[in-house]
Design a protein around this motif. Structure first.
Motif, PDB file in Angstrom:
ATOM      1  N   GLN A  87       4.425  23.847   0.601  1.00 20.51           N
ATOM      2  CA  GLN A  87       3.549  24.607  -0.388  1.00 20.51           C
ATOM      3  C   GLN A  87       4.249  25.592  -1.078  1.00 20.51           C
ATOM      4  O   GLN A  87       3.985  25.909  -2.319  1.00 20.51           O
ATOM      5  N   PHE A  88       4.923  26.442  -0.589  1.00 19.96           N
ATOM      6  CA  PHE A  88       5.536  27.454  -1.195  1.00 19.96           C
ATOM      7  C   PHE A  88       6.669  27.102  -2.138  1.00 19.96           C
ATOM      8  O   PHE A  88       6.699  27.527  -3.167  1.00 19.96           O
ATOM      9  N   MET A  93      12.812  30.797  -2.034  1.00 17.08           N
ATOM     10  CA  MET A  93      13.065  32.306  -2.325  1.00 17.08           C
ATOM     11  C   MET A  93      12.060  32.848  -1.407  1.00 17.08           C
ATOM     12  O   MET A  93      11.882  34.111  -1.453  1.00 17.08           O
ATOM     13  N   LYS A  94      11.342  32.401  -0.491  1.00 16.85           N
ATOM     14  CA  LYS A  94      10.532  32.747   0.545  1.00 16.85           C
ATOM     15  C   LYS A  94      10.737  34.220   0.617  1.00 16.85           C
ATOM     16  O   LYS A  94      11.509  35.195   0.229  1.00 16.85           O
ATOM     17  N   THR A  95      10.041  34.992   1.610  1.00 15.40           N
ATOM     18  CA  THR A  95      10.171  36.219   1.818  1.00 15.40           C
ATOM     19  C   THR A  95      11.888  36.542   2.342  1.00 15.40           C
ATOM     20  O   THR A  95      12.043  37.929   1.885  1.00 15.40           O
ATOM     21  N   TYR A  96      12.343  35.831   3.227  1.00 10.95           N
ATOM     22  CA  TYR A  96      13.838  36.307   3.525  1.00 10.95           C
ATOM     23  C   TYR A  96      14.626  36.435   2.159  1.00 10.95           C
ATOM     24  O   TYR A  96      15.752  36.796   2.208  1.00 10.95           O
ATOM     25  N   LYS A  97      14.336  35.867   0.846  1.00 11.16           N
ATOM     26  CA  LYS A  97      15.035  36.179  -0.166  1.00 11.16           C
ATOM     27  C   LYS A  97      14.496  37.135  -1.163  1.00 11.16           C
ATOM     28  O   LYS A  97      15.229  37.489  -2.202  1.00 11.16           O
ATOM     29  N   ILE A  98      13.132  37.272  -1.329  1.00 11.03           N
ATOM     30  CA  ILE A  98      12.655  37.857  -2.179  1.00 11.03           C
ATOM     31  C   ILE A  98      13.070  39.277  -2.685  1.00 11.03           C
ATOM     32  O   ILE A  98      13.281  39.586  -3.681  1.00 11.03           O
ATOM     33  N   LEU A  99      13.141  40.057  -1.574  1.00 15.14           N
ATOM     34  CA  LEU A  99      13.298  41.514  -1.682  1.00 15.14           C
ATOM     35  C   LEU A  99      14.783  41.822  -2.317  1.00 15.14           C
ATOM     36  O   LEU A  99      14.887  42.371  -3.224  1.00 15.14           O
ATOM     37  N   PRO A 147      -3.088  20.473   1.293  1.00 17.38           N
ATOM     38  CA  PRO A 147      -3.580  21.054   0.133  1.00 17.38           C
ATOM     39  C   PRO A 147      -2.520  21.679  -0.703  1.00 17.38           C
ATOM     40  O   PRO A 147      -1.496  22.156  -0.287  1.00 17.38           O
ATOM     41  N   ASP A 148      -2.720  21.573  -2.026  1.00 16.45           N
ATOM     42  CA  ASP A 148      -1.738  22.001  -2.902  1.00 16.45           C
ATOM     43  C   ASP A 148      -2.163  23.255  -3.633  1.00 16.45           C
ATOM     44  O   ASP A 148      -3.000  23.356  -4.349  1.00 16.45           O
ATOM     45  N   PRO A 149      -1.336  24.431  -3.435  1.00 16.79           N
ATOM     46  CA  PRO A 149      -1.912  25.515  -3.851  1.00 16.79           C
ATOM     47  C   PRO A 149      -1.806  25.658  -5.421  1.00 16.79           C
ATOM     48  O   PRO A 149      -2.164  26.586  -6.063  1.00 16.79           O
ATOM     49  N   GLU A 150      -0.973  24.964  -6.100  1.00 18.74           N
ATOM     50  CA  GLU A 150      -0.709  24.897  -7.165  1.00 18.74           C
ATOM     51  C   GLU A 150      -1.601  23.647  -8.133  1.00 18.74           C
ATOM     52  O   GLU A 150      -1.031  23.341  -9.124  1.00 18.74           O
ATOM     53  N   ARG A 191       6.493  24.316  -3.793  1.00 20.85           N
ATOM     54  CA  ARG A 191       5.672  23.779  -4.717  1.00 20.85           C
ATOM     55  C   ARG A 191       5.661  24.881  -5.876  1.00 20.85           C
ATOM     56  O   ARG A 191       5.750  24.847  -7.395  1.00 20.85           O
ATOM     57  N   GLY A 192       5.189  26.180  -5.501  1.00 24.20           N
ATOM     58  CA  GLY A 192       4.949  27.271  -6.475  1.00 24.20           C
ATOM     59  C   GLY A 192       6.317  27.697  -6.835  1.00 24.20           C
ATOM     60  O   GLY A 192       6.588  28.025  -8.065  1.00 24.20           O
ATOM     61  N   GLU A 193       7.460  27.810  -6.103  1.00 28.24           N
ATOM     62  CA  GLU A 193       8.568  28.287  -6.488  1.00 28.24           C
ATOM     63  C   GLU A 193       9.313  27.431  -7.680  1.00 28.24           C
ATOM     64  O   GLU A 193       9.841  27.900  -8.485  1.00 28.24           O
ATOM     65  N   GLU A 194       9.307  26.116  -7.444  1.00 29.33           N
ATOM     66  CA  GLU A 194       9.735  25.351  -8.663  1.00 29.33           C
ATOM     67  C   GLU A 194       8.796  25.378  -9.826  1.00 29.33           C
ATOM     68  O   GLU A 194       9.398  25.456 -10.878  1.00 29.33           O
ATOM     69  N   TYR A 195       7.698  25.720  -9.817  1.00 28.01           N
ATOM     70  CA  TYR A 195       6.675  26.195 -11.135  1.00 28.01           C
ATOM     71  C   TYR A 195       7.144  27.478 -11.431  1.00 28.01           C
ATOM     72  O   TYR A 195       7.325  27.469 -12.829  1.00 28.01           O
ATOM     73  N   LEU A 196       7.653  28.265 -10.748  1.00 28.55           N
ATOM     74  CA  LEU A 196       8.057  29.709 -10.972  1.00 28.55           C
ATOM     75  C   LEU A 196       9.212  29.566 -11.892  1.00 28.55           C
ATOM     76  O   LEU A 196       9.352  29.926 -13.072  1.00 28.55           O
ATOM     77  N   ALA A 197      10.285  28.640 -11.376  1.00 28.46           N
ATOM     78  CA  ALA A 197      11.466  28.440 -12.198  1.00 28.46           C
ATOM     79  C   ALA A 197      11.171  27.889 -13.690  1.00 28.46           C
ATOM     80  O   ALA A 197      11.721  28.515 -14.725  1.00 28.46           O
ATOM     81  N   HIS A 198      10.072  26.841 -13.660  1.00 26.76           N
ATOM     82  CA  HIS A 198       9.739  26.272 -14.924  1.00 26.76           C
ATOM     83  C   HIS A 198       8.956  27.195 -15.876  1.00 26.76           C
ATOM     84  O   HIS A 198       9.498  27.184 -17.051  1.00 26.76           O
TER      85      HIS A 198
END
Length: 198
Positions: free
Chosen positions: A65-66, A1-7, A114-117, A68-75
């Protein structure tokens, strides 16, 4: 979902997608083909560790790293919607998303990235883009069950597109293995949401 898809992501909420699957066929969102929805987290880690070691470049590190957070977002979105709406589809899929984020964690650990989450708190994200997206999706899906299902569909469509984009940029065996399995999981989840919305 990075920047190319978020908007444009919320625009996808109105996108009608038909499917031939029924609710009963996919209600449990299980898989018999040895992908992340049927493998234990321990087995996932063993498979990732068994594949060749090739330290990823900086763009790949940022993507992992992104992701990792994206999958947590879905969860986290599905966990919240399960609590709010009580629909079994969210209860089932949230467990799969937890395995997905653990699969990404295995890659981060393999390469000491490094794990941002690492200390993830539900609904709170290190990446400000993911935080803004989470807030918007929750606001939309909290209105009623139909909106929540549309948000779920949007998340899975976007995940598939993002994975497809990155699969075109890497041939690293362990990463490709993980991404292909995450994509298969997202396809199953998408079929589930479509069936409930049909």
């Amino acid at each position: 979902m990075k920047t190319y898809k978020i908007l444009p992501i919320l625009a996808l909420l109105a996108l009608p997608i038909l499917t031939s699957c029924t609710k009963d066929e996919i209600l449990t969102v299980k898989d018999e083909n040895s992908t992340y929805d049927s493998l234990s987290t321990a087995k996932i880690a063993l498979i990732v560790d068994s594949l060749p070691f090739a330290y990823p470049d900086s763009a790949t590190i940022a993507y992992l790293q992104f992701l990792r957070g994206e999958e947590y977002l879905a969860h986290d979105v599905y966990e919240l919607f399960y609590t709010q709406h009580g629909s079994r589809i969210f209860g089932n899929i949230r467990q799969s998303e937890l395995r997905h984020t653990t699969a990404i964690q295995n890659l981060l650990e393999k390469y000491s990235i490094p794990d941002p989450e690492a200390d993830h708190v539900a609904g709170v994200f290190a990446n400000p883009e993911l935080q803004a997206l989470y807030n918007a999706l929750v606001l939309t899906g909290s209105a009623d069950l139909t909106k929540a299902l549309e948000v779920g569909r949007t998340i899975e469509i976007t995940d598939i597109e993002d994975i497809d984009n990155f699969l075109g940029l890497t041939q690293q065996e362990d990463i490709v293995f993980v991404l292909n399995n995450l994509r298969a999981g997202s396809e199953r989840h998408l079929r589930a949401f479509n069936a409930w919305l049909d």
